[in-house]
Design a protein around this motif. Structure first.
Motif, short mmCIF file in Angstrom:
data_model
loop_
_atom_site.label_atom_id
_atom_site.label_comp_id
_atom_site.label_asym_id
_atom_site.label_seq_id
_atom_site.Cartn_x
_atom_site.Cartn_y
_atom_site.Cartn_z
N GLY A 113 11.53 -3.00 87.82
CA GLY A 113 11.18 -1.75 87.15
C GLY A 113 9.57 -1.43 87.57
O GLY A 113 9.20 -0.48 87.19
N ARG A 114 8.78 -2.47 87.64
CA ARG A 114 7.16 -2.43 87.97
C ARG A 114 6.92 -2.20 89.32
O ARG A 114 5.83 -2.25 89.79
CB ARG A 114 6.63 -3.51 87.18
N GLY A 115 8.13 -2.12 90.21
CA GLY A 115 7.65 -2.06 91.52
C GLY A 115 7.75 -3.23 92.39
O GLY A 115 7.70 -3.33 93.58
N ALA A 136 3.64 -17.89 90.23
CA ALA A 136 3.02 -16.62 90.60
C ALA A 136 1.62 -16.32 90.83
O ALA A 136 0.80 -17.28 90.23
CB ALA A 136 3.51 -15.75 89.31
N THR A 137 1.16 -15.36 91.72
CA THR A 137 -0.01 -15.31 91.79
C THR A 137 -0.43 -14.03 92.10
O THR A 137 0.44 -12.91 92.45
CB THR A 137 -0.27 -15.93 93.33
N ARG A 138 -1.77 -13.55 91.92
CA ARG A 138 -2.25 -12.45 91.99
C ARG A 138 -3.41 -12.43 93.28
O ARG A 138 -4.15 -13.38 92.90
CB ARG A 138 -2.80 -11.60 90.79
N VAL A 139 -3.32 -12.06 94.37
CA VAL A 139 -4.26 -12.13 95.30
C VAL A 139 -5.06 -10.98 95.74
O VAL A 139 -4.41 -9.84 95.62
CB VAL A 139 -3.68 -13.03 96.46
N ASP A 185 0.87 -9.05 93.67
CA ASP A 185 1.40 -9.98 92.97
C ASP A 185 2.46 -10.51 93.75
O ASP A 185 3.53 -9.79 94.16
CB ASP A 185 1.69 -9.25 91.80
N VAL A 186 2.73 -11.79 93.57
CA VAL A 186 3.88 -12.64 94.38
C VAL A 186 4.32 -13.60 93.27
O VAL A 186 3.63 -14.28 92.56
CB VAL A 186 3.40 -13.17 95.55
N ALA A 209 2.86 -10.08 81.42
CA ALA A 209 1.67 -9.75 80.40
C ALA A 209 0.45 -9.56 81.36
O ALA A 209 -0.57 -9.03 80.67
CB ALA A 209 1.49 -10.91 79.55
N LEU A 210 0.47 -9.62 82.42
CA LEU A 210 -0.78 -9.50 83.32
C LEU A 210 -1.08 -7.71 83.23
O LEU A 210 -0.34 -7.00 83.44
CB LEU A 210 -0.55 -9.65 84.83
N PRO A 211 -2.30 -7.33 83.12
CA PRO A 211 -2.82 -6.18 83.14
C PRO A 211 -2.75 -5.80 84.47
O PRO A 211 -2.92 -6.47 85.50
CB PRO A 211 -4.44 -6.19 82.54
N ASP A 212 -2.56 -4.35 84.66
CA ASP A 212 -2.73 -3.77 86.07
C ASP A 212 -4.09 -3.33 86.50
O ASP A 212 -4.67 -2.23 86.69
CB ASP A 212 -1.84 -2.62 86.14
N GLU A 213 -5.15 -4.55 86.35
CA GLU A 213 -6.40 -4.06 86.59
C GLU A 213 -6.67 -4.36 88.13
O GLU A 213 -6.02 -5.02 88.82
CB GLU A 213 -7.36 -5.05 86.01
#
Length: 126
Positions: free
Chosen positions: A22-24, A63-66, A51-52, A96-100
């Motif tokens: 739902g978030r893509g 999970a990672t945000r790069v 985001d992976v 819970a991660l913000p979409d910053e």
């Protein structure tokens, strides 16, 4: 659901994956050269980050945000956030991660490309 609510509840795999879709997030089922299942991998490109999420087993998820400038989002040289653990815990933290946005200047771009033996790879575009 707020970030605090997500962290206070257990996220089952089906609910968590539906929320990520739902978030893509776009998912592929990674296989080895013999076509054997290895992992469920989801990637979401937004703003200037990627985001992976990789689900190897019920008790092994990462999970990672790069930054969007990373050449290989599956083995990044730099990450902005990373968690490893049980699927329900990792999914709760991802949700819970913000979409910053990252401090990196360029927007993330790329696409999935088919590989050998039914595998797919994320190809970062420059």
């Amino acid at each position: 659901m707020s970030s605090a609510e997500v962290l206070e509840t257990q996220v089952d795999v089906e609910t968590g994956l539906q929320a990520l879709i739902g978030r893509g997030y776009q998912f592929v089922h990674e296989t080895d050269a013999d076509g054997e299942f290895e992992a469920v991998v989801g990637v979401r490109v937004h703003d200037n980050v990627v985001d992976v999420v990789r689900l190897n087993a019920e008790d092994d998820a990462v999970a990672t945000r790069v930054p969007g400038t990373e050449d290989n989002v599956f083995q990044p040289e730099k990450w902005l956030w990373r968690r490893r653990g049980e699927v329900s815990e990792v999914l709760a933290e991802v949700l819970a991660l913000p979409d910053e946005q990252s401090a990196e200047p360029a927007p993330a771009k790329g696409c999935w490309v088919p590989g050998r033996g039914g595998t797919s790879k994320w190809l970062a575009a420059r």
